[in-house]
Scaffold this motif. Structure first.
Motif, mmCIF file in Angstrom:
data_model
loop_
_atom_site.group_PDB
_atom_site.id
_atom_site.type_symbol
_atom_site.label_atom_id
_atom_site.label_comp_id
_atom_site.label_asym_id
_atom_site.label_seq_id
_atom_site.Cartn_x
_atom_site.Cartn_y
_atom_site.Cartn_z
ATOM 1 N N PRO A 78 3.359 -8.844 10.433
ATOM 2 C CA PRO A 78 1.938 -9.143 10.562
ATOM 3 C C PRO A 78 1.340 -8.838 11.924
ATOM 4 N N CYS A 79 2.163 -8.433 12.885
ATOM 5 C CA CYS A 79 1.666 -8.243 14.245
ATOM 6 C C CYS A 79 0.779 -7.003 14.342
ATOM 7 N N CYS A 80 -0.203 -7.102 15.233
ATOM 8 C CA CYS A 80 -1.229 -6.058 15.314
ATOM 9 C C CYS A 80 -0.811 -4.940 16.271
ATOM 10 N N PHE A 81 0.295 -4.272 15.931
ATOM 11 C CA PHE A 81 0.651 -3.010 16.587
ATOM 12 C C PHE A 81 1.481 -2.202 15.614
ATOM 13 N N ALA A 82 1.415 -0.895 15.716
ATOM 14 C CA ALA A 82 1.965 -0.014 14.686
ATOM 15 C C ALA A 82 3.479 -0.122 14.557
ATOM 16 N N GLY A 83 4.149 -0.501 15.635
ATOM 17 C CA GLY A 83 5.603 -0.551 15.603
ATOM 18 C C GLY A 83 6.178 -1.793 14.955
ATOM 19 N N ASP A 84 5.329 -2.688 14.492
ATOM 20 C CA ASP A 84 5.836 -3.932 13.912
ATOM 21 C C ASP A 84 6.357 -3.676 12.497
ATOM 22 N N VAL A 85 7.515 -3.035 12.448
ATOM 23 C CA VAL A 85 8.169 -2.679 11.185
ATOM 24 C C VAL A 85 9.615 -3.146 11.276
ATOM 25 N N VAL A 86 10.039 -3.954 10.313
ATOM 26 C CA VAL A 86 11.391 -4.499 10.312
ATOM 27 C C VAL A 86 12.386 -3.519 9.707
ATOM 28 N N ALA A 87 11.939 -2.724 8.735
ATOM 29 C CA ALA A 87 12.807 -1.721 8.118
ATOM 30 C C ALA A 87 11.959 -0.539 7.679
ATOM 31 N N ARG A 88 12.465 0.660 7.894
ATOM 32 C CA ARG A 88 11.729 1.881 7.531
ATOM 33 C C ARG A 88 12.462 2.615 6.418
ATOM 34 N N ALA A 89 11.684 3.059 5.449
ATOM 35 C CA ALA A 89 12.218 3.846 4.321
ATOM 36 C C ALA A 89 13.439 3.177 3.711
ATOM 37 N N ARG A 90 13.361 1.865 3.552
ATOM 38 C CA ARG A 90 14.479 1.102 3.028
ATOM 39 C C ARG A 90 14.444 1.103 1.496
ATOM 40 N N PRO A 91 15.506 1.546 0.826
ATOM 41 C CA PRO A 91 15.527 1.511 -0.642
ATOM 42 C C PRO A 91 15.638 0.066 -1.145
ATOM 43 N N LEU A 92 14.591 -0.398 -1.811
ATOM 44 C CA LEU A 92 14.530 -1.748 -2.364
ATOM 45 C C LEU A 92 13.776 -1.701 -3.689
ATOM 46 N N PRO A 93 14.015 -2.651 -4.585
ATOM 47 C CA PRO A 93 13.127 -2.755 -5.739
ATOM 48 C C PRO A 93 11.685 -2.844 -5.246
ATOM 49 N N LEU A 94 10.778 -2.180 -5.921
ATOM 50 C CA LEU A 94 9.403 -2.068 -5.434
ATOM 51 C C LEU A 94 8.787 -3.448 -5.230
ATOM 52 N N LEU A 95 8.378 -3.716 -3.998
ATOM 53 C CA LEU A 95 7.803 -5.009 -3.645
ATOM 54 C C LEU A 95 6.335 -5.076 -4.053
ATOM 55 N N LYS A 148 0.853 -1.192 0.000
ATOM 56 C CA LYS A 148 0.000 0.000 0.000
ATOM 57 C C LYS A 148 0.881 1.230 0.000
ATOM 58 N N VAL A 149 0.257 2.388 -0.192
ATOM 59 C CA VAL A 149 0.934 3.673 -0.063
ATOM 60 C C VAL A 149 0.166 4.480 0.968
ATOM 61 N N SER A 150 0.880 4.984 1.967
ATOM 62 C CA SER A 150 0.249 5.771 3.029
ATOM 63 C C SER A 150 1.108 6.988 3.313
ATOM 64 N N GLY A 151 0.527 8.179 3.150
ATOM 65 C CA GLY A 151 1.286 9.411 3.355
ATOM 66 C C GLY A 151 2.452 9.538 2.409
ATOM 67 N N GLY A 152 2.329 8.935 1.237
ATOM 68 C CA GLY A 152 3.409 8.960 0.260
ATOM 69 C C GLY A 152 4.465 7.890 0.465
ATOM 70 N N ARG A 153 4.325 7.076 1.514
ATOM 71 C CA ARG A 153 5.292 6.022 1.820
ATOM 72 C C ARG A 153 4.788 4.679 1.318
ATOM 73 N N HIS A 154 5.615 3.979 0.556
ATOM 74 C CA HIS A 154 5.293 2.616 0.145
ATOM 75 C C HIS A 154 5.492 1.689 1.342
ATOM 76 N N ILE A 155 4.536 0.807 1.553
ATOM 77 C CA ILE A 155 4.585 -0.132 2.678
ATOM 78 C C ILE A 155 4.306 -1.533 2.158
ATOM 79 N N ALA A 156 5.178 -2.477 2.509
ATOM 80 C CA ALA A 156 4.968 -3.883 2.180
ATOM 81 C C ALA A 156 4.626 -4.625 3.465
ATOM 82 N N LEU A 157 3.457 -5.249 3.494
ATOM 83 C CA LEU A 157 3.020 -6.021 4.651
ATOM 84 C C LEU A 157 3.416 -7.480 4.428
ATOM 85 N N THR A 158 4.331 -7.962 5.264
ATOM 86 C CA THR A 158 4.893 -9.299 5.096
ATOM 87 C C THR A 158 4.556 -10.169 6.299
ATOM 88 N N HIS A 159 4.988 -11.415 6.242
ATOM 89 C CA HIS A 159 4.728 -12.355 7.338
ATOM 90 C C HIS A 159 5.907 -12.479 8.293
#
Length: 475
Positions: free
Chosen positions: A398-415, A345-356
């Motif tokens: 996949p965890c149900c809290f906002a901080g469950d992010v493994v990497a932020r603003a990480r440059p990667l080929p678009l997932l 998804k894109v939120s606030g201009g940020r691409h976000i990949a929701l993974t397991h």
């Protein structure tokens, strides 16, 4: 289960020895190693190619599947053998040394058995790890029991089995006194005291165990403690070891070696008096930091031994037996965790990949991202490396809290949905130290080797936890 990709003869790789098999003494030469190196020794380009080869094979064989195997961890057994061999090479052949593996770093019984087969002992920090070490076939004489909160029952069992014990504090010393007094026969256990050299901390406070107020060990510089320790060794002929551990990630080599130097200097002072030597061995702990920023293994065991020679030369002069307790530095770079991208998804201009893959398998990274950043690689559903212009995106779990992010603003080929992400350098802790948030089940852990023809050979280290099994465990 052994899976071959492509089909080719599996190379001979000796399995772990049986509990009854002969094991090398602490002063034995380097054990025979199998395999031809792995992720940690393949070099940057070779490690990337090896990881892609393994991911492709895992997808083909269903070890990764977008419905049935959303997440899995992989341990490079060739790389583990190469890392253990590097550790043995780094210490001089004439040094009486027992290298133990810190079970907390990867406590899976098949992994521990693999390490035993490579000539390692085992360091444990609780009754669960002790049970796992015994199940893996370690001789009691090659197990070291460390914990700041050992119960009477745990201590009594260790003394009965002949397991080495590092005593953490004055009250525990009194407890061991009472247990030994109550015994009908002497124990075979090596008994020592953990000291806190109070040399300071590194850049990660939670990983620094030699600060002035650390919860571990008897503080050597606190008023009266050095004299009290001298008396303790003088009055107890069975007390013959010192244990020291300065910390791990974030601790520079010189700080770690300085702490060992303080322990050795104190041992030298204890041994300077009349009568027999009071201290016969030094347990120098482990804690070598890991390079999470790139493929290279840095620092090396050789670099650490060089600093030990500078700060604790007496350690290498033949007067002491030595024990080490390395963990993360042997396993981290020999493993990775792979997970599917479920949504983007894109939120606030940020691409976000929701993974397991999130806090349940990368707990430290999620809760302390500045201290424990992980590299991430992007892959097509086939496991092939993904190319393309890097785009800054969050890789979330996949965890149900906002901080469950493994990497932020990480440059990667678009997932995209269905892609795979690999969390690198996760062979220690991470998936094998599962966090049961949201009752997410434990993922499977697979060991692998790669033969000269490019054949990937998998073997199960831990099966995936099914939902029914999870529910039964909580009834």
């Amino acid at each position: 289960m052994t899976v071959h990709q492509p089909s080719s003869p599996e190379p001979a790789r000796p399995g772990p020895a049986s509990p009854e098999a002969a094991r090398p003494e602490p002063s034995s030469p380097e054990p025979t190693r199998s395999g031809s190196g792995g992720l940690a020794e393949a070099g940057p380009a070779g490690a990337v190619q090896r990881r892609e080869l393994v991911l492709r094979a895992a997808v083909r064989q269903g070890l990764l599947d977008p419905e049935d195997a959303l997440l899995a961890a992989f341990v490079d057994l060739d790389g583990v053998a190469a890392s253990v061999a590097a550790l043995h090479r780094a210490f001089p052949a004439d040094l009486d040394v027992l290298h133990t593996f810190a079970a907390k770093a990867n406590c899976l019984v098949p992994v521990l058995a693999e390490l035993r087969g490579l000539g390692m002992g085992c360091e444990v920090a609780g009754p669960g790890e002790l049970a796992q070490a015994l199940a893996a076939g370690f001789d009691a004489a090659r197990i070291v029991f460390d914990s700041p909160a050992k119960t009477r029952r745990e201590l009594a069992r260790a003394l009965d089995l002949g397991i080495a014990v590092n005593i953490d504090n004055w009250q525990e010393l009194a407890r061991v006194d009472a247990l030994l007094d109550a015994r009908e026969s002497p124990t075979r256990s090596r008994l020592g005291v953990r000291i806190n050299p109070q040399v300071g901390g590194g850049t990660i406070g939670a990983m620094s165990t030699a600060t002035a107020t650390s919860k571990f060990g008897i503080p050597l510089a606190d008023e009266g403690d050095a004299d009290r320790l001298r008396a303790a060794f003088r009055e107890r002929p069975w007390l013959g070891w010192l244990h020291v551990h300065v910390g791990s990630q974030g601790c520079p080599l010189d700080l770690m070696a300085q702490g060992v130097g303080e322990a050795v200097a104190f041992a030298e002072r204890l041994n300077a008096g009349p009568g027999p030597r009071r201290v016969v061995g030094i347990d120098i702990g482990g804690g070598l930091p890991v390079n999470f920023a790139g493929e290279e293994t840095d620092p090396t065991f050789e670099a650490y031994v060089d600093r030990l020679r500078a700060h604790a030369p007496a350690l290498f002069q033949g007067g002491y037996r030595v024990v080490t307790e390395f963990g993360r530095s042997l396993l981290a770079k020999n493993g990775f965790t792979a997970a599917y991208v479920e949504y983007t998804k894109v939120s606030g201009g940020r691409h976000i990949a929701l993974t397991h893959a999130g806090a349940q398998v990368a707990t430290r990274t999620v809760f302390m991202p500045e201290a424990w950043p992980l590299r991430i690689s992007a892959h097509h559903p086939s496991g092939a490396a993904k190319a393309g212009e890097p785009v800054e995106q969050d890789v979330a779990g996949p965890c149900c809290f906002a901080g469950d992010v493994v990497a932020r603003a990480r440059p990667l080929p678009l997932l995209e949905p269905g892609d795979l992400v690999a969390l690198l350098d996760t062979g220690a802790y991470y998936a094998t130290t599962h966090f049961e948030y949201n009752s997410l089940p434990r993922p499977a852990v697979h060991g692998f080797t790669v033969d000269a023809a490019g054949g990937v050979h998998f073997e199960p280290l831990r099966p995936a936890q099914g939902i029914d099994e999870l529910v039964r465990a909580d009834r």
